[in-house]
Design an enzyme around this catalytic site. Sequence first.
Site, short mmCIF file in Angstrom:
data_model
loop_
_atom_site.label_atom_id
_atom_site.label_comp_id
_atom_site.label_asym_id
_atom_site.label_seq_id
_atom_site.Cartn_x
_atom_site.Cartn_y
_atom_site.Cartn_z
CB SER A 266 -0.88 0.01 1.25
OG SER A 266 -0.12 0.41 2.37
CE LYS A 267 -2.68 6.94 0.39
NZ LYS A 267 -3.46 8.01 -0.18
NE ARG A 268 -2.44 3.35 4.96
CZ ARG A 268 -3.28 3.99 4.15
NH1 ARG A 268 -3.29 5.30 4.13
NH2 ARG A 268 -4.12 3.33 3.38
CG ASP A 284 -2.37 11.25 -0.47
OD1 ASP A 284 -2.65 10.83 -1.59
OD2 ASP A 284 -1.92 10.55 0.46
#
Length: 486
Positions: A266-268, A284
């Site tokens: 994921s982007k996290r 974002d």
Amino acid sequence: MRSEVRVRYAPSPTGGLHIGGVRTVLYNFLFARQHAGRFILRIEDTDQSRFVPGAEEFIKDSLRWCGLEPDEGPTQGGPFGPYRQSDRKAIYGPYAEQLVRADRAYYAFDRPLELETMRARYKSEEDPNPQYDRKIRMKMRNSLSLTLEETERLLEDGTPHVIRLKMPEENIAVSLDDLIRGRIEFQTENLDDKVLLKADGMPTYHLAAVIDDYLMDITHVFRGEEWLPSAPAHVLIWRYLFGEEFMPQWVHMPLILKPDGNGKLSKRDGGRLGFPVFAMDWTDPNGETHQGFKEIGFLQEAFLNMLAMLGWNDGTGQEIFSLDELIAKFSLERVHTSGAKFDYEKAKWFNHEWIKRSSVERLYGPVRDLFGQKGLVQDDPEKLRAVIALVKDRCSLLPEIVEQGRFFFEAPTSWDLDSIRPKWNEMKFRFFQEWVDRIEDGPHWSATWLEERFKMQALEQGLKAGDLQLPLRVMLVGEKKGPPGV
Ligand code: GLU
């Protein structure tokens, strides 16, 4: 079957283009080029609540940077346009109505509160997330449970409603032949009655994607494995509206996993583990910026090569492929079904290999720009070319070429004296004083000439050249490390 291969990448503009998306584009692109087909970009922006301004532009910019430009799309245009679903809004409603008339779909008038109540009421241990399906629908407010008159009255009054797909009353098996996974069978008894048309008249992804795949003559649907659970609904919608003849081939690609294999990347993860997951820097809507492969210093060739290998190999052990080689060698039969772990060290290895293999000419433009960003303006192309040639083989990311080569363009502002102090002495001091006096700048300077002179003088003064190298390096570049020959 249609004769010309037509594939599409159909992103929802809900954020930046991450590596999973680029890999989908890449496999689409390779497949299209292999079959002399067309690659289409379609923007699926019917969910207004998830719309993120700038995301569409970002996706297009990223594809441009990667060199994976679509043949048809919102920018390119094409005979099947428009290519943005919000510009096609009027197309979808009539198809949803057609499904209602054929008893394959129905109007549902339930308000959000009623749906919540339903979920709370039917929640149980074996069914923690009750869905709107054939077991429950007769207990809800829709054109199946209400009389015809009631339904007509509600419609005439303009009561807000959605149109839902009607899963068969009796369980049936829906199967599809996935080109990577083979035959997959689903039982409709487990499937919900998906919303097809929303109260605002906008289609959901499920309806719009099927209709557009049909209208745009799409022959192969490449997408991530996370869409597999929706596939049986798509097959049914397709069958009900268009029959079997032109149904596309399905290609569900393996997930890209976190480095430890524990779930989807994921982007996290990028922020948490310190690597990029987006093609280019992406900010974002909340202002948080995520690093991109472009800005961190990847070459497109390396980025695409690395992505191609996340889920595919040619079976020979070869790892380095140019885009043309990938077009020649890529095959769906060799795409894995299991997820591919993302490994940033391996990604950098690919970049290192590509920097080594790239000509100085290939690297010149981006490296000159990076020098410029550091305030080291380059007005001597020949010198910059020579520096790139000297240091590139030791660099994994493009900015390292600047770090390793900057000494050639600016004098150091600090010196690591501690590293030479312990062995420093009067003799060495005299050596360097004399060295400076003796060598005079001029066209006779070359690495070999200087090295010979250096060694000769060391011999004359009874010193070992090797003992003088570290001080020389610190004088020139400020630090212990530096490019070869310095
Ligand atoms: N719009 C979907 C997405 O955002 C596309 C899924 C598909 O390719 O069918 O990923």
